[in-house]
Design a protein around this motif. Structure first.
Motif, mmCIF file in Angstrom:
data_model
loop_
_atom_site.group_PDB
_atom_site.id
_atom_site.type_symbol
_atom_site.label_atom_id
_atom_site.label_comp_id
_atom_site.label_asym_id
_atom_site.label_seq_id
_atom_site.Cartn_x
_atom_site.Cartn_y
_atom_site.Cartn_z
ATOM 1 N N GLU A 69 10.475 7.649 4.127
ATOM 2 C CA GLU A 69 10.727 8.550 5.259
ATOM 3 C C GLU A 69 11.922 8.084 6.080
ATOM 4 O OE1 GLU A 69 9.207 11.511 6.464
ATOM 5 O OE2 GLU A 69 8.565 11.512 4.375
ATOM 6 N N HIS A 96 5.698 4.822 1.829
ATOM 7 C CA HIS A 96 5.941 6.140 2.437
ATOM 8 C C HIS A 96 6.803 6.017 3.684
ATOM 9 C CE1 HIS A 96 4.904 9.844 4.719
ATOM 10 N NE2 HIS A 96 4.974 10.380 3.514
ATOM 11 N N ARG A 97 6.509 5.014 4.526
ATOM 12 C CA ARG A 97 7.306 4.819 5.753
ATOM 13 C C ARG A 97 8.767 4.520 5.411
ATOM 14 N NH1 ARG A 97 2.424 2.403 7.745
ATOM 15 N NH2 ARG A 97 3.023 0.395 6.878
ATOM 16 N N TRP A 148 -4.846 0.130 -1.173
ATOM 17 C CA TRP A 148 -4.170 -1.110 -0.825
ATOM 18 C C TRP A 148 -4.293 -2.073 -1.996
ATOM 19 C CZ3 TRP A 148 -6.869 2.070 2.214
ATOM 20 C CH2 TRP A 148 -6.324 2.439 3.446
ATOM 21 N N HIS A 191 -4.432 9.192 -1.441
ATOM 22 C CA HIS A 191 -3.646 8.062 -1.942
ATOM 23 C C HIS A 191 -3.812 6.827 -1.055
ATOM 24 C CE1 HIS A 191 -1.465 10.284 0.989
ATOM 25 N NE2 HIS A 191 -0.927 11.120 0.130
ATOM 26 N N ALA A 192 -4.935 6.754 -0.310
ATOM 27 C CA ALA A 192 -5.186 5.620 0.587
ATOM 28 C C ALA A 192 -5.688 4.426 -0.228
ATOM 29 C CB ALA A 192 -6.187 6.000 1.665
ATOM 30 N N ASP A 248 0.843 -1.190 0.000
ATOM 31 C CA ASP A 248 0.000 0.000 0.000
ATOM 32 C C ASP A 248 0.880 1.243 0.000
ATOM 33 O OD1 ASP A 248 0.473 0.934 2.901
ATOM 34 O OD2 ASP A 248 -0.216 -1.132 3.187
ATOM 35 N N TYR A 249 0.260 2.370 -0.127
ATOM 36 C CA TYR A 249 0.986 3.647 -0.160
ATOM 37 C C TYR A 249 1.821 3.840 1.100
ATOM 38 C CZ TYR A 249 1.779 8.658 0.325
ATOM 39 O OH TYR A 249 2.364 9.876 0.538
ATOM 40 N N PHE A 250 1.218 3.540 2.243
ATOM 41 C CA PHE A 250 1.872 3.836 3.516
ATOM 42 C C PHE A 250 3.116 2.980 3.729
ATOM 43 C CE2 PHE A 250 -2.685 4.686 3.857
ATOM 44 C CZ PHE A 250 -2.642 6.052 4.100
ATOM 45 N N ALA A 251 3.115 1.746 3.191
ATOM 46 C CA ALA A 251 4.301 0.889 3.308
ATOM 47 C C ALA A 251 5.493 1.549 2.633
ATOM 48 C CB ALA A 251 4.023 -0.477 2.678
ATOM 49 N N ASP A 290 3.140 9.688 -4.638
ATOM 50 C CA ASP A 290 1.837 10.317 -4.407
ATOM 51 C C ASP A 290 0.975 10.272 -5.657
ATOM 52 O OD1 ASP A 290 2.608 10.861 -1.871
ATOM 53 O OD2 ASP A 290 2.713 13.031 -2.071
ATOM 54 N N LYS A 312 9.036 10.910 -3.773
ATOM 55 C CA LYS A 312 7.816 11.084 -2.991
ATOM 56 C C LYS A 312 6.670 11.581 -3.866
ATOM 57 C CE LYS A 312 9.794 12.171 1.558
ATOM 58 N NZ LYS A 312 9.918 13.234 2.595
#
Length: 940
Positions: free
Chosen positions: A488, A484-485, A658, A655-656, A479-482, A533, A529
Motif C-alpha cells: 500500500e 499489505h502495508r 502469521w 488471509h489473517a 504476516d499478511y498485513f506486514a 491475497d 496484491k
C-alpha cells in the motif's frame, strides 16, 4: 476581542432523543475573559421514568425531577444565555446534538453556533494526561469535582478545564500556532477565530522565546546539555578504597537493609572478579540501588560504561526518575546517566516536517496527532512516544514519522544536530550509566554492537524474561498485513503514495527510464496484491485443515511444521504461489532500483525534501526485501534448531495468517554471543530460583560453563505475620467437573470472599475465556452498589489504567490475566486479597514449549519437571508478589487449585514461597477465619 463561551453538560435518560430519550438535568456555565460570569442549573421533568442504570450513574432519581420544569419551560433562558456564544462541552457532539433534538421537538429553530470540544482540545494540549475522561482530567489538573455525572458539577469542571486549555493555547509560540491553524480547521472544534486573534495579539508584542529552539518553521523546547564537574572525578579519588570510604560518609543518613547491603557486596564482587552472577532479590530488598551503587562505582573506576537493562519501559523510566536522583545525592562524585530505547520510540523530525506538507489528508486521527506533536515538541526534551497518549489511529501515524535506521540521512540531514535519537546516542556515549531495555540490548547484539557504546559490564533486571526476549530477537516472523502495508505504501501512480511521487519526480527531472518503470506499474501492483491475497488465503486453509492446537482466548489456531512438511505435495500449491509472488516482488524492486539510480545520478538537482523522499523510498525497498527474505526462510523451514509454526485467526479475515520461527534453545546463543564477550553480567529478579535452586535458570540461559556467583536475598517483609495462604478444600479440580460447573463454583467462591474483604481483591486467571465467564457470573451475584468489578479485556484501557481505576474505588474487584501476573503495584489498603484461580502452567500445545519439551525428552530428560513445572513456579511467584508491596501491607492469598496440596509437584509451589501460614479448609471456614484475622489487623 472578548468572547463568550457557554459550557453545557446534560444528563439524559439515554443516548438518543430520536428514540425517546430525554434530558433530566442541564448545567451551563458562562465564561468571559478567563472568568466564570454566570451559571445556570436545573433538573428537568422528562415525562418518562429514569432507567436504573442512569439513576445509579448520576444519582438522579424520579423523585428528584418530580415537580421540576419541563425542557420547554427552561429553553428560553438557556437560549438567551447561549446567544452569540461558543458552545462548549466535553464530547461536544453528544450534548450539542441532544440539545438540538430537544429544541426541535419543542418547536425551536436549530442552533447555529461555533463548537469547542474540550476532549479534543485536551488531547492536543495535555499530552501527558493519563486519560481524557472528565474526572481523569480533573485529577490531572487538580480541579475539584464534587459530583461527577451531575450536570452542574460536570459543567463547572469543564468550564475550569476550558479556561486552562485557552490559557495554555495562548502561551504557545506564534510559529507553533501558525502551524496548528490549518490542521485544527480539519477537526471538530471551531478554533479558527480564536487562533487568528491569539496570533495577531502575540505578533504585536515582543515574545519571551528564550526557552524555545526555532528551526525550519518548527518550535522545539531548547535543551541545554548539563555541565558536569570533572574535578570530582580525578584519578586520586577513583581508587576502590577511597570511593567506598567516601560512600560510607555520604550514606550515614541512608537506610541500607541487610539484604540490600549483601546485594551490593555480591554485585561488587562479581564486577571486580569478572564473574557473572544470578541474584534473586525478594520484594522490598531495594535491588535497583543494590546494583546501581556498585555499578556506577565500577564504571567511574574503570572508565567503562555500566549498562542496566530492564524488560519494561516503565521500570526503565522508574530508575531514571526515582533511583538516579537518589543515587546522585548518595554518591560522593558526579556521574552521567542516559536512557537509550529502541529507535522506534523516537520521533524523526525530518519525517514529521515532511508530513506537515501533506495538506490533503483529511483523516481525523492523523490531523489530531499532528496537532498533538506540534504542541508536544515545545515541551519534550526526549521526543519519546511514551510521553504521548496516542489513540490507535495516532499510533498508525506514529509509524510513519518514527525514527528508522533504513530512512535516516545521518549527518546529511539538517535535523541531525536536533535529532532525538542521535542526541540520546550521543548522551549514551558519554555516560557512566546507560539505562536500556532487553529489546534494545539484544537488538544491539544482533546488529554486531552498532547501537550501544562498547561495554563489558551489565545488569539484567527482570531477568526471568531473558529467555523469552532472546528467543523473539533471534527468531523470524511475518504476516499478511506486514506485506499489505508495504505494498500500500508503494501505491499506484494515481495515488498519493510512493510510486506517484516518484513518477512526478522522474518527470520533473526528465528521466527517460521512467517510461520503462511505470508503463504497466498499476497493473503489476494489482496482480501482486491478488497473488498475496491468494497465497495467504491458501495458507489459512492449510492451517485450519491441519491444526490440532488452538488458543480459545485469542481465537487462533496453531500448526507446527518442518522442512518435511514444506517439501510435501500438500504444501506444493503454497510453494508455487510463493515462487510467483517473490518473482513479482523482485520485479517491482528491480524497477525501483532502476529509477532510484537514475534519480540519484541527478542528486545535485534535488532539494532537501526530495532527498528525504528518496531516503524513505530506499527504506521502503529495504523493508520489502527484508520481509520477502523472512517469508522465504519461513516457507522453507530449513533449520532443525528452530521451531516453525503458523497461526490463523479463525474468525478473522480470510488471509489473517502469521508465520513464526524461533530458536528451540537460546542457551548456546547467549553463551557465545553475550556471556563469553562480557566481563561481568549480573542477572537479578524477584523470581529466578525454583525450589531454592538456580539450576533451572543456569541451564536455560547457558551459564553452565561460566560458574556464576549466586545469591538468594530474602525480602525484609514479615510474611509470617503479613500474609496467609488459603486453599479451599471443597473446590473441585477442573478435571473433576465440566467447565461451566467449575466457573460457577469459582464465581460463588469469589463472591463469598469479596464480602469478607469488602472487595480489595485481585483475581488472576490463566485463561481469558474463564475470566470472561467468571466475570459474567459474578456480576449476577453481586449488587452493583456493593462491589465495583473491573476486568481486563472487558473494561477498556491499558493495564496501568485499569489498575489506577481499581485503586480509586473502596470496594473493587480486579480480574486479570497474562500481564497482570507481574509488574502491577497496588500497595496499601486498596488490595488485601489475591486469588490465583489455577496454577499457571503454559498450554502444552504452545509451539515453542512443545518443541523444547521434545528436545528435553530426546536428551533423556523429563519435560514436565525440567521445563513446565519450573516455568509455572516462577510465574506463580510473580503472581504471589502482587499482594505485599510494603512493610505495612497484609492480606490473604487464595489458591483455588487443589493440585498445590494434593500432588507431589504441587508442594514445590509452596516451598518456593517465603515461610508463611498455610490454611487448608472448606471455604466457609477459611472466610470465617479470614474475617477475624482482618478485623484484628485493622484494629488500631
Amino acid at each position: 476581542m472578548k468572547r463568550r463561551y457557554v459550557v453545557v453538560d446534560l444528563e439524559t435518560t439515554g443516548n438518543s432523543p430520536a428514540r425517546g430519550d430525554r434530558i433530566i438535568q442541564v448545567g451551563a456555565v458562562c465564561v468571559e475573559d478567563g472568568e466564570i460570569v454566570s451559571r445556570f442549573s436545573s433538573f428537568v421533568q422528562p415525562g418518562i421514568s429514569i432507567p436504573p442504570f442512569i439513576e445509579q450513574l448520576t444519582g438522579i432519581d424520579d423523585q428528584m425531577v418530580k415537580g421540576a420544569p419541563t425542557f420547554e419551560e427552561i429553553a428560553p433562558e438557556l437560549l438567551q444565555m447561549m446567544d452569540g456564544a461558543y458552545f462548549v462541552a466535553h464530547n461536544v457532539s453528544f450534548d450539542y446534538s441532544f440539545l438540538q433534538g430537544e429544541l426541535e421537538a419543542a418547536g425551536y429553530m436549530p442552533l447555529s453556533m461555533p463548537l469547542l470540544d474540550t476532549v479534543e482540545l485536551s488531547r492536543i494540549l495535555l499530552h501527558d494526561a493519563d486519560g481524557y475522561q472528565l474526572n481523569q482530567l480533573a485529577d490531572h489538573l487538580g480541579l475539584v469535582h464534587l459530583n461527577p455525572h451531575q450536570a452542574d458539577s460536570d459543567a463547572e469542571v469543564t468550564a475550569e478545564l476550558l479556561m486552562h486549555l485557552l490559557y495554555k493555547l495562548k502561551q504557545l509560540p506564534v510559529v507553533t500556532l501558525e502551524r496548528l491553524e490549518p490542521i485544527l480547521k480539519k477537526l471538530q472544534s471551531s478554533t479558527e477565530r480564536i487562533l487568528s486573534d491569539i496570533i495577531a495579539e502575540k505578533s504585536r508584542v515582543i515574545q519571551d522565546d528564550t526557552g524555545y529552539d526555532f528551526y525550519r518553521q518548527l518550535v522545539l523546547k531548547k535543551v541545554d546539555r548539563p555541565l558536569h564537574e570533572e574535578e570530582d572525578r580525578d584519578a586520586a579519588e577513583t581508587t576502590a578504597v577511597l570511593l567506598r570510604e567516601k560512600l560510607k560518609q555520604h550514606m550515614v543518613q541512608f537506610e541500607v537493609r541487610e539484604s540490600q547491603k549483601t546485594m551490593m557486596e555480591t554485585v561488587e564482587h562479581a564486577l571486580q572478579n569478572n564473574e557473572h552472577a544470578l541474584i534473586e532479590a525478594g520484594t522490598g530488598v531495594g535491588k535497583s540501588l543494590g546494583y546501581l551503587i556498585p555499578g556506577v562505582l565500577h564504571s567511574v573506576r574503570t572508565g567503562r560504561p555500566f549498562v542496566v537493562s530492564t524488560h519494561t519501559v516503565q521500570l526503565q523510566q522508574q530508575i531514571l526518575d526515582r533511583d538516579v536522583p537518589l543515587l546522585s545525592r548518595i554518591m560522593p562524585f558526579s556521574f552521567r546517566a542516559a536512557v537509550l530505547k529502541g529507535r522506534s520510540h523516537y520521533l524523526c523530525l525530518r519525517k514529521f516536517e515532511h508530513s506537515l506538507q501533506d495538506t490533503l489528508d483529511d483523516n481525523y486521527d492523523t490531523n489530531l496527532t499532528k496537532a498533538q506533536i506540534l504542541v508536544w515538541l515545545t515541551e519534550t526534551e526526549h521526543g519519546d512516544v511514551e510521553e504521548l497518549n496516542l489513540s490507535s489511529g495516532g499510533r498508525l501515524f506514529w509509524a510513519q514519522v518514527k525514527s528508522d535506521a533504513n530512512t535516516c540521512l545521518g549527518i546529511r540531514c539538517p535535523w541531525f544536530s536536533r535529532c532525538f535519537y542521535h542526541r540520546k546516542r550521543r548522551e549514551a556515549h558519554g555516560a557512566d550509566l546507560i539505562i536500556t531495555n532487553h529489546a534494545m540490548l539484544f537488538t544491539d547484539i544482533k546488529s554486531d554492537s552498532q547501537l550501544l557504546p562498547a561495554y563489558k559490564e551489565a545488569v539484567i533486571d527482570e531477568a526471568h524474561h531473558l529467555e523469552e526476549v532472546v528467543s523473539d530477537h533471534f527468531g523470524t516472523q511475518t504476516d499478511y498485513f506486514a506485506f499489505h502495508r508495504l505494498i500500500e505504501r508503494l501505491g499506484t501512480t494515481d495515488s498519493s503514495q510512493a510510486a506517484s511521487r516518484l513518477l512526478q519526480l522522474a518527470n520533473l527531472l526528465e528521466l527517460p527510464k521512467s517510461t520503462d518503470v511505470f508503463t504497466d506499474w498499476n497493473d503489476k501492483l494489482n496482480e501482486l496484491k491478488q497473488e498475496l491475497d491468494e497465497m495467504f488465503r491458501l495458507l489459512k486453509w492449510f492451517v485450519l485443515n491441519g491444526s490440532k492446537s488452538s488458543a480459545p482466548d485469542t481465537g487462533k489456531v496453531y500448526l507446527r511444521y518442518s522442512s518435511e512438511d514444506t517439501g510435501s505435495p500438500a504444501f506444493a500449491p503454497v510453494a508455487e504461489m510463493f515462487d510467483r509472488f517473490s518473482s513479482m516482488v523482485r520485479d517491482m524492486l528491480k524497477r525501483l532500483r532502476l529509477i532510484t539510480k537514475a534519480v540519484m545520478e541527478k542528486e545535485d538537482h534535488l532539494n532537501f525534501q526530495q532527498k528525504g523522499f528518496m531516503a524513505d523510498l530506499t527504506g521502503l525497498r529495504s523493508d520489502l526485501e527484508e520481509e520477502l527474505s523472512s517469508l522465504s526462510h519461513l516457507l522453507t523451514a530449513p533449520g532443525h534448531d528452530e521451531v516453525y509454526w503458523l497461526e490463523a485467526d479463525i474468525k478473522g479475515a480470510r488471509h489473517a495468517v502469521w508465520l513464526y520461527a524461533k530458536p528451540v534453545e537460546i542457551a548456546d546463543i547467549l553463551a557465545d554471543e553475550f556471556f563469553a564477550k562480557k566481563k561481568s553480567v549480573v542477572m537479578t529478579s524477584a523470581t529466578i530460583s525454583v525450589r531454592n535452586s538456580f539450576r533451572y535458570m543456569i541451564d536455560r540461559l547457558g551459564l553452565g560453563d561460566f560458574g556464576p556467583v549466586t545469591a538468594q536475598l530474602p525480602s525484609p517483609f514479615h510474611y509470617e505475620s503479613q500474609v496467609r495462604l488459603m486453599i479451599p478444600s471443597d473446590l473441585p479440580l477442573i478435571s473433576e467437573v465440566d467447565a461451566k460447573t467449575f466457573t460457577s463454583m469459582v464465581s460463588r467462591s469469589l463472591y463469598e470472599i469479596a464480602k469478607v474483604t469488602k472487595g480489595r481483591m485481585l483475581v488472576l486467571f490463566t485463561s481469558y475465556e474463564m475470566l470472561r465467564e467468571t466475570h459474567s457470573l459474578f456480576k449476577e451475584l453481586a449488587d452493583e452498589e456493593e462491589l465495583v468489578l473491573i476486568a481486563q479485556g472487558i473494561d477498556s484501557g491499558s493495564r496501568a489504567r485499569l489498575t489506577k481505576n481499581f485503586k480509586k474505588f473502596d470496594r473493587a474487584v480486579l480480574f486479570g490475566t497474562s500481564s497482570f501476573w507481574e509488574g502491577i503495584d497496588i500497595p496499601g489498603d486498596s488490595l488485601t486479597c489475591l486469588v490465583i484461580v489455577r496454577l499457571p502452567f503454559s498450554p502444552p500445545d504452545n509451539p515453542v514449549t512443545n518443541a523444547r519439551s521434545e528436545k528435553i525428552r530426546a536428551a533423556g530428560g523429563n519435560p514436565f519437571y525440567d521445563l513446565s513445572l519450573p516455568q509455572a513456579i516462577i510465574r506463580f511467584k510473580q503472581g504471589f508478589g502482587r499482594l505485599v508491596r510494603s512493610q505495612s501491607d497484609y492480606g490473604a492469598v487464595f489458591v483455588f487449585d487443589r493440585r498445590i496440596t494434593e500432588t507431589r509437584y504441587g508442594r514445590s509451589f509452596i516451598s518456593s514461597l517465603p515461610k508463611l501460614p498455610v490454611d487448608i479448609k472448606p471455604l466457609h471456614e477459611l472466610t470465617s477465619s479470614l474475617s477475624s484475622w482482618l478485623k484484628e489487623k485493622e484494629r488500631p
